[in-house]
Design a protein around this motif. Structure first.
Motif, PDB file in Angstrom:
ATOM      1  N   LYS A   1       0.820  -1.226   0.000  1.00 17.78           N
ATOM      2  CA  LYS A   1       0.000   0.000   0.000  1.00 17.78           C
ATOM      3  C   LYS A   1       0.848   1.268   0.000  1.00 17.78           C
ATOM      4  CE  LYS A   1      -3.924  -2.269   0.511  1.00 17.78           C
ATOM      5  NZ  LYS A   1      -4.984  -2.244  -0.467  1.00 17.78           N
ATOM      6  N   ASN A   2       2.157   1.133  -0.119  1.00 20.42           N
ATOM      7  CA  ASN A   2       3.086   2.278  -0.095  1.00 20.42           C
ATOM      8  C   ASN A   2       2.971   3.102   1.187  1.00 20.42           C
ATOM      9  OD1 ASN A   2       4.315   1.841  -2.667  1.00 20.42           O
ATOM     10  ND2 ASN A   2       2.422   2.587  -3.607  1.00 20.42           N
ATOM     11  N   LEU A   3       2.816   2.414   2.300  1.00 28.69           N
ATOM     12  CA  LEU A   3       2.680   3.080   3.596  1.00 28.69           C
ATOM     13  C   LEU A   3       3.895   2.883   4.502  1.00 28.69           C
ATOM     14  CD1 LEU A   3      -1.021   2.100   4.355  1.00 28.69           C
ATOM     15  CD2 LEU A   3      -0.180   4.389   3.776  1.00 28.69           C
ATOM     16  N   LEU A   4       4.806   2.031   4.097  1.00 32.67           N
ATOM     17  CA  LEU A   4       5.913   1.655   4.968  1.00 32.67           C
ATOM     18  C   LEU A   4       6.733   2.847   5.446  1.00 32.67           C
ATOM     19  CD1 LEU A   4       7.327  -0.753   6.261  1.00 32.67           C
ATOM     20  CD2 LEU A   4       8.781  -0.889   4.242  1.00 32.67           C
ATOM     21  N   GLU A   5       6.969   3.806   4.588  1.00 33.55           N
ATOM     22  CA  GLU A   5       7.791   4.969   4.943  1.00 33.55           C
ATOM     23  C   GLU A   5       7.056   5.992   5.801  1.00 33.55           C
ATOM     24  OE1 GLU A   5      11.068   5.202   4.123  1.00 33.55           O
ATOM     25  OE2 GLU A   5      10.833   3.187   3.295  1.00 33.55           O
ATOM     26  N   MET A   6       5.738   5.852   5.935  1.00 34.97           N
ATOM     27  CA  MET A   6       4.940   6.858   6.637  1.00 34.97           C
ATOM     28  C   MET A   6       4.406   6.402   7.984  1.00 34.97           C
ATOM     29  SD  MET A   6       2.674   8.334   3.515  1.00 34.97           S
ATOM     30  CE  MET A   6       2.572   6.895   2.495  1.00 34.97           C
ATOM     31  N   VAL A   7       4.542   5.129   8.306  1.00 32.32           N
ATOM     32  CA  VAL A   7       3.847   4.572   9.465  1.00 32.32           C
ATOM     33  C   VAL A   7       4.835   3.892  10.407  1.00 32.32           C
ATOM     34  CG1 VAL A   7       2.090   2.912  10.200  1.00 32.32           C
ATOM     35  CG2 VAL A   7       1.759   4.205   8.086  1.00 32.32           C
ATOM     36  N   TYR A   8       4.741   4.226  11.694  1.00 31.68           N
ATOM     37  CA  TYR A   8       5.473   3.531  12.748  1.00 31.68           C
ATOM     38  C   TYR A   8       4.558   2.430  13.271  1.00 31.68           C
ATOM     39  CZ  TYR A   8       8.298   7.813  12.849  1.00 31.68           C
ATOM     40  OH  TYR A   8       9.089   8.873  12.528  1.00 31.68           O
ATOM     41  N   VAL A   9       5.098   1.229  13.438  1.00 29.79           N
ATOM     42  CA  VAL A   9       4.302   0.092  13.894  1.00 29.79           C
ATOM     43  C   VAL A   9       4.767  -0.317  15.286  1.00 29.79           C
ATOM     44  CG1 VAL A   9       3.636  -2.292  13.426  1.00 29.79           C
ATOM     45  CG2 VAL A   9       4.014  -0.711  11.523  1.00 29.79           C
ATOM     46  N   HIS A  10       3.798  -0.526  16.180  1.00 27.28           N
ATOM     47  CA  HIS A  10       4.112  -0.934  17.551  1.00 27.28           C
ATOM     48  C   HIS A  10       3.115  -1.993  18.011  1.00 27.28           C
ATOM     49  CE1 HIS A  10       6.860   2.442  17.884  1.00 27.28           C
ATOM     50  NE2 HIS A  10       5.915   3.162  17.328  1.00 27.28           N
ATOM     51  N   PHE A  11       3.597  -2.926  18.795  1.00 29.95           N
ATOM     52  CA  PHE A  11       2.756  -3.950  19.399  1.00 29.95           C
ATOM     53  C   PHE A  11       2.515  -3.548  20.846  1.00 29.95           C
ATOM     54  CE2 PHE A  11       2.724  -7.123  16.090  1.00 29.95           C
ATOM     55  CZ  PHE A  11       3.774  -6.703  15.288  1.00 29.95           C
ATOM     56  N   VAL A  12       1.241  -3.497  21.249  1.00 28.78           N
ATOM     57  CA  VAL A  12       0.896  -3.002  22.579  1.00 28.78           C
ATOM     58  C   VAL A  12      -0.177  -3.877  23.219  1.00 28.78           C
ATOM     59  CG1 VAL A  12       1.482  -0.590  22.052  1.00 28.78           C
ATOM     60  CG2 VAL A  12      -0.845  -1.405  21.636  1.00 28.78           C
ATOM     61  N   SER A  13      -0.362  -3.659  24.494  1.00 30.57           N
ATOM     62  CA  SER A  13      -1.434  -4.315  25.232  1.00 30.57           C
ATOM     63  C   SER A  13      -1.939  -3.351  26.298  1.00 30.57           C
ATOM     64  CB  SER A  13      -0.941  -5.599  25.889  1.00 30.57           C
ATOM     65  OG  SER A  13      -1.943  -6.099  26.763  1.00 30.57           O
ATOM     66  N   ALA A  14      -3.210  -2.991  26.215  1.00 25.98           N
ATOM     67  CA  ALA A  14      -3.793  -2.137  27.250  1.00 25.98           C
ATOM     68  C   ALA A  14      -3.930  -2.912  28.557  1.00 25.98           C
ATOM     69  CB  ALA A  14      -5.163  -1.612  26.803  1.00 25.98           C
ATOM     70  N   LYS A  15      -4.179  -4.204  28.447  1.00 26.93           N
ATOM     71  CA  LYS A  15      -4.427  -5.022  29.629  1.00 26.93           C
ATOM     72  C   LYS A  15      -3.145  -5.392  30.368  1.00 26.93           C
ATOM     73  CE  LYS A  15      -7.147  -8.943  31.138  1.00 26.93           C
ATOM     74  NZ  LYS A  15      -8.123  -9.939  30.721  1.00 26.93           N
ATOM     75  N   ASN A  16      -2.112  -5.753  29.632  1.00 31.52           N
ATOM     76  CA  ASN A  16      -0.889  -6.248  30.258  1.00 31.52           C
ATOM     77  C   ASN A  16       0.327  -5.536  29.662  1.00 31.52           C
ATOM     78  OD1 ASN A  16       1.167  -7.684  31.425  1.00 31.52           O
ATOM     79  ND2 ASN A  16       0.228  -9.680  31.071  1.00 31.52           N
ATOM     80  N   PRO A  17       0.801  -4.466  30.294  1.00 36.54           N
ATOM     81  CA  PRO A  17       1.880  -3.646  29.741  1.00 36.54           C
ATOM     82  C   PRO A  17       3.190  -4.382  29.472  1.00 36.54           C
ATOM     83  CG  PRO A  17       0.897  -2.574  31.641  1.00 36.54           C
ATOM     84  CD  PRO A  17       0.305  -3.943  31.556  1.00 36.54           C
ATOM     85  N   LYS A  18       3.413  -5.531  30.086  1.00 41.44           N
ATOM     86  CA  LYS A  18       4.675  -6.220  29.825  1.00 41.44           C
ATOM     87  C   LYS A  18       4.762  -6.719  28.380  1.00 41.44           C
ATOM     88  CE  LYS A  18       3.905 -11.035  31.149  1.00 41.44           C
ATOM     89  NZ  LYS A  18       4.279 -12.099  32.032  1.00 41.44           N
ATOM     90  N   TYR A  19       3.638  -6.746  27.670  1.00 42.73           N
ATOM     91  CA  TYR A  19       3.616  -7.161  26.274  1.00 42.73           C
ATOM     92  C   TYR A  19       3.720  -5.987  25.302  1.00 42.73           C
ATOM     93  CZ  TYR A  19       2.384 -11.801  27.831  1.00 42.73           C
ATOM     94  OH  TYR A  19       2.404 -13.034  28.444  1.00 42.73           O
TER      95      TYR A  19
END
Length: 184
Positions: A133-151
């Motif tokens: 989609k030609n979005l790689l240069e515009m988007v920061y990707v992060h993995f998160v968890s609202a329930k368990n911050p250690k993830y």
């Protein structure tokens, strides 16, 4: 005083309200209700910047209202439930729309609920779709968890995001911030 506007977009049930609640209170609540239209939370930082968090509910059909509410936000956090592929597809659609409309803003794709269920979206899928989609240069990707911050701690992520949005500051990610990061 600097005003900073951060809009949280995504499909119903992706966890936008829970992530904002975690940022503001460092707590998780099972009792958070779905946002109907738009909720606004204000968070004053120590350096006197006022941060406005817009929690945009049901981002499928409220385009006109959403555009007026979150027009030209400093950052768009597009949240999806990593355990539901349709949520990911909707997040990508939102990214395509908003990166075109507001190219001067920062964009964060937040893969939420990494600690729950069996993920239907993996790093390779995210990377391949962003490339396609030609979005790689515009988007920061992060993995998160609202329930368990250690993830994936959204509060630590905000410590990284905020300096990017404030004028005349330089931002570097702390070494231990938001593991795991998605690098390419």
């Amino acid at each position: 005083m600097t005003n900073i506007k951060i809009a949280f977009l995504g499909s119903v049930g992706s966890g936008k309200s829970s992530l904002i609640n975690r940022i503001l209170t460092d707590k998780f609540s099972e009792d958070i209700l779905s946002t109907v239209v738009v909720d606004l939370e204000i968070w004053h930082r120590i350096n006197q910047s006022a941060v406005y968090f817009y929690d945009v509910g049901n981002a499928y059909s409220l385009d006109t209202l959403i555009d007026k509410t979150v027009n030209n936000a400093n950052a768009y956090c597009v949240v999806f439930d990593i355990n539901h592929y349709q949520s990911f597809k909707h997040a990508i659609s939102l990214l395509e729309t908003y990166t075109t409309r507001f190219p001067q803003s920062y964009f964060y794709l937040l893969a939420n609920k990494v600690d729950l269920g069996k993920p239907q979206v993996d790093r390779d899928t995210i990377a391949n779709v962003l490339i396609e989609k030609n979005l790689l240069e515009m988007v920061y990707v992060h993995f998160v968890s609202a329930k368990n911050p250690k993830y994936g701690n959204i509060r630590e992520l905000m410590q990284y995001i905020m300096p990017q949005l404030e004028p005349d500051t330089v931002s570097e990610a702390p070494v231990d911030c938001c593991c795991p990061w998605l690098y390419f």
